[in-house]
Structures are given as C-alpha cells and as structure tokens.
Motif scaffolding. Sequence first.
Motif, PDB file in Angstrom:
ATOM      1  N   UNK A   1       0.835  -1.202   0.000  1.00  0.00           N
ATOM      2  CA  UNK A   1       0.000   0.000   0.000  1.00  0.00           C
ATOM      3  C   UNK A   1       0.870   1.253   0.000  1.00  0.00           C
ATOM      4  N   UNK A   2       1.936   1.237   0.776  1.00  0.00           N
ATOM      5  CA  UNK A   2       2.815   2.398   0.876  1.00  0.00           C
ATOM      6  C   UNK A   2       3.631   2.607  -0.400  1.00  0.00           C
ATOM      7  N   UNK A   3       4.181   1.535  -0.948  1.00  0.00           N
ATOM      8  CA  UNK A   3       5.110   1.655  -2.073  1.00  0.00           C
ATOM      9  C   UNK A   3       4.419   1.704  -3.439  1.00  0.00           C
ATOM     10  N   UNK A   4       3.256   1.068  -3.564  1.00  0.00           N
ATOM     11  CA  UNK A   4       2.609   0.958  -4.870  1.00  0.00           C
ATOM     12  C   UNK A   4       1.282   1.713  -4.914  1.00  0.00           C
ATOM     13  N   UNK A   5       0.358   1.346  -4.051  1.00  0.00           N
ATOM     14  CA  UNK A   5      -0.995   1.904  -4.153  1.00  0.00           C
ATOM     15  C   UNK A   5      -1.017   3.418  -3.970  1.00  0.00           C
ATOM     16  N   UNK A   6      -0.415   3.909  -2.895  1.00  0.00           N
ATOM     17  CA  UNK A   6      -0.422   5.345  -2.636  1.00  0.00           C
ATOM     18  C   UNK A   6       0.237   6.104  -3.783  1.00  0.00           C
ATOM     19  N   UNK A   7       1.272   5.539  -4.330  1.00  0.00           N
ATOM     20  CA  UNK A   7       1.996   6.203  -5.408  1.00  0.00           C
ATOM     21  C   UNK A   7       1.108   6.452  -6.619  1.00  0.00           C
ATOM     22  N   UNK A   8       0.175   5.529  -6.883  1.00  0.00           N
ATOM     23  CA  UNK A   8      -0.630   5.629  -8.098  1.00  0.00           C
ATOM     24  C   UNK A   8      -1.988   6.284  -7.883  1.00  0.00           C
TER      25      UNK A   8
ATOM     26  N   UNK B   1      -0.298  11.999   0.572  1.00  0.00           N
ATOM     27  CA  UNK B   1       0.204  10.634   0.732  1.00  0.00           C
ATOM     28  C   UNK B   1       0.603  10.374   2.184  1.00  0.00           C
ATOM     29  N   UNK B   2       1.175  11.366   2.838  1.00  0.00           N
ATOM     30  CA  UNK B   2       1.533  11.202   4.249  1.00  0.00           C
ATOM     31  C   UNK B   2       0.281  11.024   5.109  1.00  0.00           C
ATOM     32  N   UNK B   3      -0.776  11.748   4.754  1.00  0.00           N
ATOM     33  CA  UNK B   3      -2.026  11.610   5.507  1.00  0.00           C
ATOM     34  C   UNK B   3      -2.568  10.193   5.364  1.00  0.00           C
ATOM     35  N   UNK B   4      -2.592   9.673   4.138  1.00  0.00           N
ATOM     36  CA  UNK B   4      -3.086   8.314   3.914  1.00  0.00           C
ATOM     37  C   UNK B   4      -2.282   7.301   4.713  1.00  0.00           C
ATOM     38  N   UNK B   5      -0.969   7.446   4.683  1.00  0.00           N
ATOM     39  CA  UNK B   5      -0.127   6.483   5.378  1.00  0.00           C
ATOM     40  C   UNK B   5      -0.260   6.645   6.890  1.00  0.00           C
ATOM     41  N   UNK B   6      -0.340   7.886   7.342  1.00  0.00           N
ATOM     42  CA  UNK B   6      -0.457   8.133   8.776  1.00  0.00           C
ATOM     43  C   UNK B   6      -1.731   7.495   9.339  1.00  0.00           C
ATOM     44  N   UNK B   7      -2.868   7.731   8.705  1.00  0.00           N
ATOM     45  CA  UNK B   7      -4.121   7.197   9.219  1.00  0.00           C
ATOM     46  C   UNK B   7      -4.202   5.685   9.064  1.00  0.00           C
ATOM     47  N   UNK B   8      -3.603   5.143   8.020  1.00  0.00           N
ATOM     48  CA  UNK B   8      -3.593   3.686   7.875  1.00  0.00           C
ATOM     49  C   UNK B   8      -2.724   3.037   8.934  1.00  0.00           C
TER      50      UNK B   8
ATOM     51  N   UNK C   1     -10.049   1.476  11.312  1.00  0.00           N
ATOM     52  CA  UNK C   1     -10.952   1.418  10.158  1.00  0.00           C
ATOM     53  C   UNK C   1     -10.217   1.781   8.877  1.00  0.00           C
ATOM     54  N   UNK C   2      -9.352   2.779   8.932  1.00  0.00           N
ATOM     55  CA  UNK C   2      -8.572   3.149   7.753  1.00  0.00           C
ATOM     56  C   UNK C   2      -7.559   2.055   7.431  1.00  0.00           C
ATOM     57  N   UNK C   3      -7.002   1.436   8.475  1.00  0.00           N
ATOM     58  CA  UNK C   3      -6.052   0.328   8.261  1.00  0.00           C
ATOM     59  C   UNK C   3      -6.697  -0.791   7.461  1.00  0.00           C
ATOM     60  N   UNK C   4      -7.887  -1.222   7.861  1.00  0.00           N
ATOM     61  CA  UNK C   4      -8.541  -2.324   7.153  1.00  0.00           C
ATOM     62  C   UNK C   4      -8.970  -1.911   5.754  1.00  0.00           C
ATOM     63  N   UNK C   5      -9.405  -0.667   5.576  1.00  0.00           N
ATOM     64  CA  UNK C   5      -9.744  -0.185   4.232  1.00  0.00           C
ATOM     65  C   UNK C   5      -8.506  -0.160   3.344  1.00  0.00           C
ATOM     66  N   UNK C   6      -7.358   0.233   3.898  1.00  0.00           N
ATOM     67  CA  UNK C   6      -6.115   0.269   3.127  1.00  0.00           C
ATOM     68  C   UNK C   6      -5.664  -1.142   2.751  1.00  0.00           C
ATOM     69  N   UNK C   7      -5.781  -2.085   3.676  1.00  0.00           N
ATOM     70  CA  UNK C   7      -5.398  -3.468   3.386  1.00  0.00           C
ATOM     71  C   UNK C   7      -6.321  -4.056   2.320  1.00  0.00           C
TER      72      UNK C   7
ATOM     73  N   UNK D   1     -10.055  -9.642   0.624  1.00  0.00           N
ATOM     74  CA  UNK D   1     -10.302  -8.197   0.449  1.00  0.00           C
ATOM     75  C   UNK D   1     -11.636  -7.761   1.030  1.00  0.00           C
ATOM     76  N   UNK D   2     -12.678  -8.543   0.797  1.00  0.00           N
ATOM     77  CA  UNK D   2     -14.003  -8.175   1.278  1.00  0.00           C
ATOM     78  C   UNK D   2     -14.107  -8.281   2.792  1.00  0.00           C
TER      79      UNK D   2
END
Length: 587
Positions: free
Chosen positions: A140-147, A158-165, A170-176, A209-210
């Motif tokens: 998620x950090x190296x690929x998904x956020x980048x795109x 991008x820092x916000x996304x990574x910080x909250x994940x 809840x954000x962690x599970x959504x990111x995974x 994923x679900x």
Amino acid sequence: MDGMKNKNTKTGNQAWRRKPRKFASKSRLGCKTCKIRRVKCDLSRPSCFKCLSTGRTCDGYSEVPLAFKTEETDIESTHCHKEIVNRADNCDNYYPCTTVSACDSERWHPKYHGLILQNLGSLMILPVTGSTQAELMRFFKDISIKHLNQYRPCEPWRKILMFFSQTVPSVRHAAIALALIHRTYLDRHSNNQAYQSPFLKDRLPDKAPLLHYNHAIQLLLNPEVGDSAVTTAVTLLVCYLFTCFDHLAGDNVQAVKHLRGGVALSCNIDNATLNNCTYDDAQSSGVHAIICQVTKQIRRLDMQAVMFLVDWTPANIQETFMSHLALFDSTFRSLDQAADHLQVLVAQVMRLRNTDQQTSPTGTMPPLPSSHKDIVLGQLQMWLSLFENLLQQGNPSELDFATDPLVPLLRLQHTIAWILLSGYGPGREMEYDNFLSQFQQCVVLAGEVAAAHQRYSGSSRSTFTPEIGFIPVLYIIGVKCRHPIVRRGVLSILRQQPIREAAWDSIYTARVIERVIEIEEGTAREEQMVQCMEQIPVWQRIEALSFTHIPRGQSAARLDITYTFCAREGIHIESLMIEHRESNHVK
C-alpha cells in the motif's frame, strides 16, 4: 409464604447487582494516572490526552513498554453491512485477536509532527498482525499510494493516507482491502511477474479483500468516542479508499455510492476555507488541514465523475464555477491551481453535452444554450491565456515545466473541451472534420502523457488511479475524429499499457473504438480502411454512444454498447465479449 416473601425481598434488594458497573480492563500500556483510575488510556505521549482533557496531571508511563492482546467479538450485525455496501459476505470469526503495541509511537510520531497537532487527538501506531499484513502495508505504501494521485502528486496527501492507515483501525482495514484488490488487479493484468507473491497467493482466501472491507465498515459503525472533526476526517478517508476499491473490483455503481457519501459529508465544509487551506499556511494545521486535504481529493473525484456518468452533477457546481471566475487574475500561481480551474470548466462542458444527450438520445439534439455556451468558451480562452503566462513566467516552487507531465495533460484536456463545445453546431458530426489539426495535436500530447505515465510506473505493466487523465480524451478522439491515421494512433496509445482511470479502462475503451471503426468504415481489415474522413457519409456516422462494462468472472468480460446514427432513427444495442487473454495482452 413468609419464606417466599423473604426470597423476593432478598432478590429485590440485590436487583442492583444484576448490572454491575463496567470497569475497563486493566491497561498494561496506559499511563500511571489512568491505571489508578481504572479507565482506558488513549496512550498519547508524552502526556495522556484523557488526563489533560479532564484537568488532571498525567504521571507518565512505565519505563518498560508492554504489548497486550484484546479479543475481538464476532461481527454479528451483518445486515448493517448489507444496507451500506449491499454485500452478503460475513466476517464472523475472521479476526481472532489483534496485537496492539505502543512501543514505536514515540519514535514514529516526530516524523509526522506536522500532522499531529493540538486538535488531532491521541493516536497510536497499530502494528501489523503477521507477515501477510506487513507485506500488504508495504505494498500500500510503495505501490498503491503512489498511483492513487499520480497525475497530480501531493506528498502531504500521501503522508495523511499512510499516517491514518498506521493509526486508525478502520482506515487500516480499508487500506489493506485496497492493497489486496490492487495486487490482484496487477497480477491478473501483468505479463511479467513483478508483483507475483506466492506467499500471498497461497495463503490469502478469495474473500480476504471483502473481509477487510467489511471490517472497516464495522469499525465505522461503532466508532470510539472522540473528536468529531477526527471522525469526519476518518469517514472521508474510508469513503475515498472504498471508492478506489470498488472501481478496481469492477463495481462502479458501488464506487459511485461511496463517492456520493463522501461528497455529502464534505458539503459541510466551506469552499472558501478549502481554497485558502494549504500546507504552506501555518494556520492550516492539525486535523483542519487533514480535512481540507481529504475533502479536496473527494471534491476532485466528484468533479471528474461527469467524464463517465451522463446524469452526474457535481456538488455545488454552479457556486464553484462562479467562485473560480472571481479568482481569475493576471496569472495562475501554480500548475495545481490551473488544473483546478480547468477541471471546473471541463465539468461544465461535459454537463452541457451530457444534458442534451440525456434528453434527446435519438439524435435530434437541440442546440446548446448560447449564453452558457459562450460564457464557458470565453472562460476556456481566458484559461489558456493565463496558463501560457504561467509557463512563460515560471515558478521557483514548481518543477521544470518543460518536463512536468501535467503540462501536456492540461493542454490535452483543454483542447478536447474546446473542440466539444465549439464543434456542436448545425452540421452535427460532420463539423468535427474541421478540427483535424487539433485532433492530430491531441494525439501527440496524449503520446507524451502516455510516455510519462509509463516512466512513472516503471514499465508497461497495468496501473490504476481513481483520477481521470487521458483515457476518456482518447475515447472522444477515437469516436469523433474519422481520420483513419488519427484513429489508429489512438488505438496504439490505448494498447501500449493497461491503464484504469476510475471507471475507464484502456483495453475496453480500445475495443469500443475498434467497433466504431468497423461500423463506420464498414470493414475491420486494415488494408481496406478508408483513406479520408469524407469517405464516411453522415448517415453512417455514430452520433451518441455509451457503453457499460459487465464483469464475467475470470474467463471473459462483456461490453454492452448503445449508439445512434446521424440522420437515422432508432437505438442500436450490441454486446462485445472481451476474452481474458485479450485484457492481459497489450498489442
């Protein structure tokens, strides 16, 4: 009787014991003050926020950091999931326990001190549970956020996304969940093995994923008591990640539902506040800046949705349009500001076009309202003038304009918007023949954007972004410009690399354009293609065209296309089958 009476009296006297006071379980990680009070500590450092908020002095933490395990209850209210996401799958017993550690919070927090200020509240770093989740979070950090926002990269976002994940479950599970579906997408469409992971493929169930998706929803449905602003930011972030997830999963209807929810929540935030909120402003800090950033991302997706939804109206589009007109001055301050202005103008153009096609799908479209059309055309011309001034003057804070891929993308989007609005006259589809030079210029610009996209992704492997870039622009060129060389140039760009932009897929778009060529030119064979645009008469030209992607499992997908001809009545419907090997193969 007396015995019975005494029994009842004894029972009544002990009724208060039926519901004993619930104390929080002993915290092995909490501060000393919270341990004494036997309340749940929020583990903020260096001082507990719960102590500070109640006026107490926080006595600090034990010297040796500990870790504890909390058993999570089974998820019972599956019907709530169905109401929100229309999913029938259950998450029962999937998460037996979660290990929570605050060991690294002091070491990690200073790195993102700009995001954790007075109003953000207490957050702690959630470690991953097992090597599978660790690998997914790295992905998620190296690929998904980048795109996710590759056309307009924003490091604070991008820092916000990574910080909250890292800090909010809840954000962690959504990111995974997003990382899982993203990795599956790359594995399915990539010829090389760059993203193949035998560990993940062998051990992760198909429903993984679900399961994370639903667990994120469950956590949102049962939020911990906290700051309402933080809750708003978390909800917006999850809406954003769910929108990305469902676009990748091929469920564009569900993606739009999440986008609508995020937009509705963001409408409570003032436009002027958003326009003035930047990370360079010292006043825009903490949770306020975070809400501004995530709201801007949601609003951007909302504005871009008109590029694939005929009946979509962005929130407060007219007010936004007028506010942007008022902000026009001698020049733009940055490429990002120029892109925001152009996005509003493109949305206005598409709404004008889509409204007419929606009210009259059989080819008897009335002319566009001249007043509104002239205003938007004037603003497009003004935008181009200000954009050229920006490029000539330069900006020390910007990248080199000569190499910034956003420059050709903005030129491309502006040119197509201008053609769409200028070419809509009494000559109907034949008028597009007058814009051949502009179409040719657009193909060159699209080639530059595609090359930059390929350099950014590192190869020709498939990519995904929720943002709209150049695929719908190539679609418009392919169906409106009847020059055979221009059309084949469009197909060549679309076939170079599998790219998905929200609901747009480059391979499916290429297949639709190929079908339009077959219908209008009367042949699919290259050696018999038409030599010039004039060889395609008006009655043979497709005027209104739409298509829908219908997923069909692992073997094939189906494209349902609906179209009308110029000067001919009737609506035509066809289905195109896309074989799995075709979607995996880039010609």
